[in-house]
Design an enzyme around this catalytic site. Structure first.
Site, PDB file in Angstrom:
ATOM      1  N   ARG A 187      28.507 -13.203  15.972  1.00 51.26           N
ATOM      2  CA  ARG A 187      29.751 -13.615  16.611  1.00 51.26           C
ATOM      3  C   ARG A 187      29.825 -12.944  17.973  1.00 51.26           C
ATOM      4  O   ARG A 187      29.419 -11.795  18.140  1.00 51.26           O
ATOM      5  CB  ARG A 187      30.967 -13.215  15.761  1.00 51.26           C
ATOM      6  CG  ARG A 187      31.206 -14.093  14.543  1.00 51.26           C
ATOM      7  CD  ARG A 187      31.664 -15.498  14.952  1.00 51.26           C
ATOM      8  NE  ARG A 187      32.016 -16.328  13.805  1.00 51.26           N
ATOM      9  CZ  ARG A 187      31.183 -17.167  13.212  1.00 51.26           C
ATOM     10  NH1 ARG A 187      29.928 -17.268  13.645  1.00 51.26           N
ATOM     11  NH2 ARG A 187      31.595 -17.914  12.198  1.00 51.26           N
ATOM     12  N   GLU A 209      34.378 -17.490  23.618  1.00 51.82           N
ATOM     13  CA  GLU A 209      33.827 -18.825  23.428  1.00 51.82           C
ATOM     14  C   GLU A 209      34.916 -19.900  23.483  1.00 51.82           C
ATOM     15  O   GLU A 209      35.980 -19.718  22.886  1.00 51.82           O
ATOM     16  CB  GLU A 209      33.149 -18.834  22.047  1.00 51.82           C
ATOM     17  CG  GLU A 209      32.111 -19.883  21.848  1.00 51.82           C
ATOM     18  CD  GLU A 209      31.268 -19.592  20.604  1.00 51.82           C
ATOM     19  OE1 GLU A 209      31.266 -20.456  19.706  1.00 51.82           O
ATOM     20  OE2 GLU A 209      30.639 -18.523  20.531  1.00 51.82           O
ATOM     21  N   HIS A 229      26.087 -22.059  20.743  1.00 45.92           N
ATOM     22  CA  HIS A 229      26.455 -21.858  19.335  1.00 45.92           C
ATOM     23  C   HIS A 229      25.806 -22.923  18.449  1.00 45.92           C
ATOM     24  O   HIS A 229      26.476 -23.633  17.689  1.00 45.92           O
ATOM     25  CB  HIS A 229      27.973 -21.881  19.176  1.00 45.92           C
ATOM     26  CG  HIS A 229      28.446 -21.155  17.953  1.00 45.92           C
ATOM     27  ND1 HIS A 229      29.617 -20.449  17.910  1.00 45.92           N
ATOM     28  CD2 HIS A 229      27.892 -21.023  16.720  1.00 45.92           C
ATOM     29  CE1 HIS A 229      29.779 -19.913  16.705  1.00 45.92           C
ATOM     30  NE2 HIS A 229      28.742 -20.255  15.965  1.00 45.92           N
TER      31      HIS A 229
END
Length: 322
Positions: A236, A265, A283
């Site tokens: 993450r 993000e 991602h």
């Protein structure tokens, strides 16, 4: 008949599976669902198939006390207030196992691409700037025989480490507990994080995001790494202090970074996009046809079980039914 809402347009196999049991409504618009749209669309449903970009919190649950389950289309669940759900007897689920290898493969794709400067070289070729082979052009880092450090040796971290066998690497790992599989099969060594950072040529992050792992890698940790080392993140984004990383990369404090996730993000800290010693992807750790289909089936199956009164296979809070 019970009804469910799907917050993102997941693969059709998952939608079809749910449609065999419930009335299904799907958000078919691309992009992240707005908070307001999420609030409006969950008012009259029994279950929600959410994505990792949806904030599942007490406000959402209290808006519709009839919701029995939030099934997350992701293995990570830092977007879900599981404690609040448990208090309200709402089940939460995720999609472990099915994306382990695809995410581990992505970590290796980033590792190899940044070490061997693949993206830089590709860009020069595509813009027709290459004038021919040069002995000192695009020199990168070796992989075979080097030391791989894995921070977080759960399912994905274990898979990343196991894939190092073909490169005859020494493996170090750190985490909450020993991993007998890595020690037996790879002769991996369990070390504290500082030792791992100081000793590794490649550092790969596979920890879940929590209050304890937020900014796990910051200026202090980056300063411990070798100047020839590379940092890989498929976990993450907020696990890394991105501003500190930009400074470390600009000053060549470390050799490079391969990132598939970002602290803010879908945005990233200013300056990161200008650095040549990075590989930056969007991602896509689980982005294979088979994996995303399997995630859809797993998320749908969890929701079906919950709404039928059964314990979902991947329940995060079974105590909600106590």
């Amino acid at each position: 008949m019970k009804s469910v809402y799907i917050t993102r347009c997941i693969p059709q196999v998952g939608i079809d599976l749910l449609a065999q049991h419930f009335n299904v409504r799907v958000n078919e618009r691309p992009g992240k669902l707005t908070r307001q749209a999420l609030l409006e669309n969950i008012k009259d449903v029994d279950g929600v198939l959410s994505s990792g970009t949806d904030k599942i919190d007490a406000e959402l649950m209290d808006l519709n006390p009839g919701i029995r389950c939030f099934s997350n289309y992701a293995v990570g669940f830092d977007n879900m207030d599981v404690a609040a759900a448990t208090h309200r007897r709402v089940l939460c689920t995720n999609t472990p196992d099915v994306l382990t290898d695809s995410t581990a493969e992505m970590a290796w794709a980033l590792l190899m691409a940044v070490a061997r400067r693949v993206v830089e070289s590709d860009r020069i070729m595509r813009t027709r700037q290459w004038v021919g082979w040069e002995p000192q052009e695009f020199l990168g880092g070796d992989i075979t025989g080097k030391t791989l450090g894995v921070i977080g040796a759960g399912r994905i971290g274990t898979s990343i480490a196991m894939k190092s066998r073909g490169f005859d690497m020494e493996v170090l790992y750190s985490g909450r507990r020993h991993n007998p599989e890595l020690e037996a099969k790879l002769n991996a060594r369990f070390v504290d994080m500082d030792t791992l950072l100081q000793s590794s040529d490649f550092v790969s992050l596979s920890v879940a995001l929590s209050a304890q792992t937020h900014h796990l890698i910051g200026a202090r940790e980056l300063a411990l790494m070798k100047s020839t080392a590379y940092l890989i993140n498929t976990a993450r984004g907020p696990v890394i202090d991105e501003a500190a990383l930009v400074e470390a990369l600009k000053s060549k404090q470390i050799a490079g970074a391969g990132l598939d996730v970002y602290e803010f993000e879908p945005d990233m800290v200013e300056g990161l996009e200008l650095l040549e010693n990075t590989v930056l992807t969007t991602h896509i750790g689980s982005a294979t046809h088979a994996t995303r289909n399997a995630m859809a089936v797993k998320a749908a199956s969890n929701l079906i079980a919950a709404l039928n009164g059964d314990m979902p296979p991947d329940c995060l809070n079974p105590q909600a039914l106590d």
